[in-house]
Design a protein around this motif. Sequence first.
Motif, PDB file in Angstrom:
ATOM      1  N   ALA A   6       0.822  -1.215   0.000  1.00 23.23           N
ATOM      2  CA  ALA A   6       0.000   0.000   0.000  1.00 23.23           C
ATOM      3  C   ALA A   6       0.854   1.263   0.000  1.00 23.23           C
ATOM      4  N   SER A   7       1.957   1.255   0.781  1.00 21.72           N
ATOM      5  CA  SER A   7       2.762   2.474   0.859  1.00 21.72           C
ATOM      6  C   SER A   7       3.450   2.749  -0.468  1.00 21.72           C
ATOM      7  N   GLY A   8       3.892   1.680  -1.140  1.00 19.80           N
ATOM      8  CA  GLY A   8       4.509   1.853  -2.446  1.00 19.80           C
ATOM      9  C   GLY A   8       3.516   2.399  -3.452  1.00 19.80           C
ATOM     10  N   ALA A  10       0.944   4.201  -2.775  1.00 18.62           N
ATOM     11  CA  ALA A  10       0.706   5.611  -2.435  1.00 18.62           C
ATOM     12  C   ALA A  10       1.834   6.484  -2.968  1.00 18.62           C
ATOM     13  N   ALA A  11       3.085   6.001  -2.855  1.00 19.28           N
ATOM     14  CA  ALA A  11       4.226   6.781  -3.349  1.00 19.28           C
ATOM     15  C   ALA A  11       4.116   7.002  -4.853  1.00 19.28           C
TER      16      ALA A  11
ATOM     17  N   PRO B 101      11.383   7.687  -2.473  1.00 16.61           N
ATOM     18  CA  PRO B 101      10.235   6.772  -2.344  1.00 16.61           C
ATOM     19  C   PRO B 101       9.594   6.439  -3.685  1.00 16.61           C
ATOM     20  N   ALA B 105       9.335   2.706  -5.134  1.00 12.04           N
ATOM     21  CA  ALA B 105       8.053   2.104  -5.508  1.00 12.04           C
ATOM     22  C   ALA B 105       8.078   1.647  -6.962  1.00 12.04           C
ATOM     23  N   THR B 208      12.446  -3.718   7.429  1.00 13.78           N
ATOM     24  CA  THR B 208      13.049  -2.396   7.596  1.00 13.78           C
ATOM     25  C   THR B 208      14.561  -2.493   7.699  1.00 13.78           C
TER      26      THR B 208
END
Lengths: 260, 297
Positions: A6-8, A10-11, B101, B105, B208
């Motif tokens: 999801a975060s990717g 969003a990015a 980012p 992605a 992480t």
Amino acid sequence: MPRIGASGFAALLLGFAFLYAPIGLLAIYSFNASKLVTVWGGFSTKWYWALLDNRLLLESLWVSLRVAFASASIATVLGSLAALVLARHGRFRGRTLFGAMIYAPLVMPEIVLGIALLLLFVALGLERGLLSIIIAHATLGMCFVAVLVHVRVKMLDRSLEDAAHDLGAGPFTVFFTITLPLIAPALLAGFLLAFTISLDDFVLASFLSGPGSTTLPMRVYAQVRLGVTPEVNAVSTLLLAFVGLVLLTGAAIAQRMRAV
Amino acid sequence: MKSLARRLVLAVPLLWLLAFFVAPFAIVLKLSLSRAAMARPPYEPVFNLSDGFWGLVESARQFTFDSYSLLLSDWLYLDVYVSSLRIAGLATLIALLIGYPLALAMSRAPAHWRPILIVLAIAPFWTSFLVRVYAWIVILKDEGLLNHALLGMGLIAEPLRIFATEGAVLIGLVYAYLPFTVLPIFNALDKQDSALVEAAMDLGATKTSAFWSVTFPLSLPGLYAGALLMFIPAMGEFVIPDLLGGSNDLMIGRLLWAEFFSNRDWPMASAAAIVLLGLLLAPLLLFERAQSREADT
């Protein structure tokens, strides 16, 4: 394995929204009927029709198109030659220097290049006008072309040229029947890039233009400095659409060339 | 015959670059050592080949470092350099915070998306630069789209003053050169072997910690390249600070323009150009070294 999450996602969404929303908004508001740029007053193409009555703008468009065509043609020839030198001449004396001369204009601030070329024309006592802008754009454009074509020439399979050579073809025949068709897509891409760079350049043109050689970006810039108007929105959108069209055509032609 | 053709292939672009790139810079250098004059052309000495060799030497004796000493001693000018460095540095930082980012992605997107994502990232560079800067005027002006929307939603009571400030210049710079930052980072991330991260996680690393101990360090060359490709054009930019900045937001590009067109002090403008190139030399050499190291691996 989809690792994006999801975060990717969003990015990606935010990043590309940042890149495309401003020009998208500009295009939408160019169809705004209201003279107040920010208040939506319904759909209208009247600002586009108004452009046809703007004689100064049309004149500068004609100047820009001629400059872009001439400078991109020169840039394609010179840039391809430079690329062949970089890819094929081996390690001759001064190769590093030659390479630096090709790459330097790419990173040089345009304003510095503009001043330098202007001073050259003044020192030589030459009038500035269409020709000086064409020379400036060709110089910048040839370096972009050289980089694009260099990459393509390096990827070429040399055995094709060697085979033609073994079969008795002279160097010129080899070049025109084997090498040139193989690098043609890169030449086309280089020409189109040089064309769009010239069509879009404001800084070099302002230093090198003379009376009667005001380019479209110079005209647009002068209007932009006075404020936002629906007419400028329409010109800007046309510029975006035109460049998009040029690129799509180029991609289609390159695709066909590769297929043959 | 073949060697003649070879020489011609080299000679044509070489002569062009010597005439229209190298010679002009020799003139800038010469002019930066000259003095402004109320004449045509507006500087002296003027070299005249008809004076013969000694005449040229006599002219060269009039060279002066006045422009440089003024540029390097007057706070007005030093302020411009400092603010150019600050603005370009801040823009680079913001571009990395947005670009990294995005590049990450892109590199983790499904394989069949990636070619489209790359085209999407490059395409803005091909569209009109001037139009992209202009779009932000439409958005950021006091009565622009952003303020109109925010006021309409009742989020703010008074229009935000962003246009004609340093903030607007930063937004413009980041927007214009972001593709240059994203692509090298993406390339560095894309060619990493995913087995490395899997190995780290097999050995007990969390997602992480695997990122910070494997992925990120390996992407540093791309990050440096992306940062320099933002910083270098930002330093020499004229159009963005001129259109989006206020009259106080001076950068070297604007100073050069003003010296040249408004003050008509060509020697000063030339000296400012040389100083700008000097400031860009270090980042350029860094970039060159990073690139050639990349080519070796």
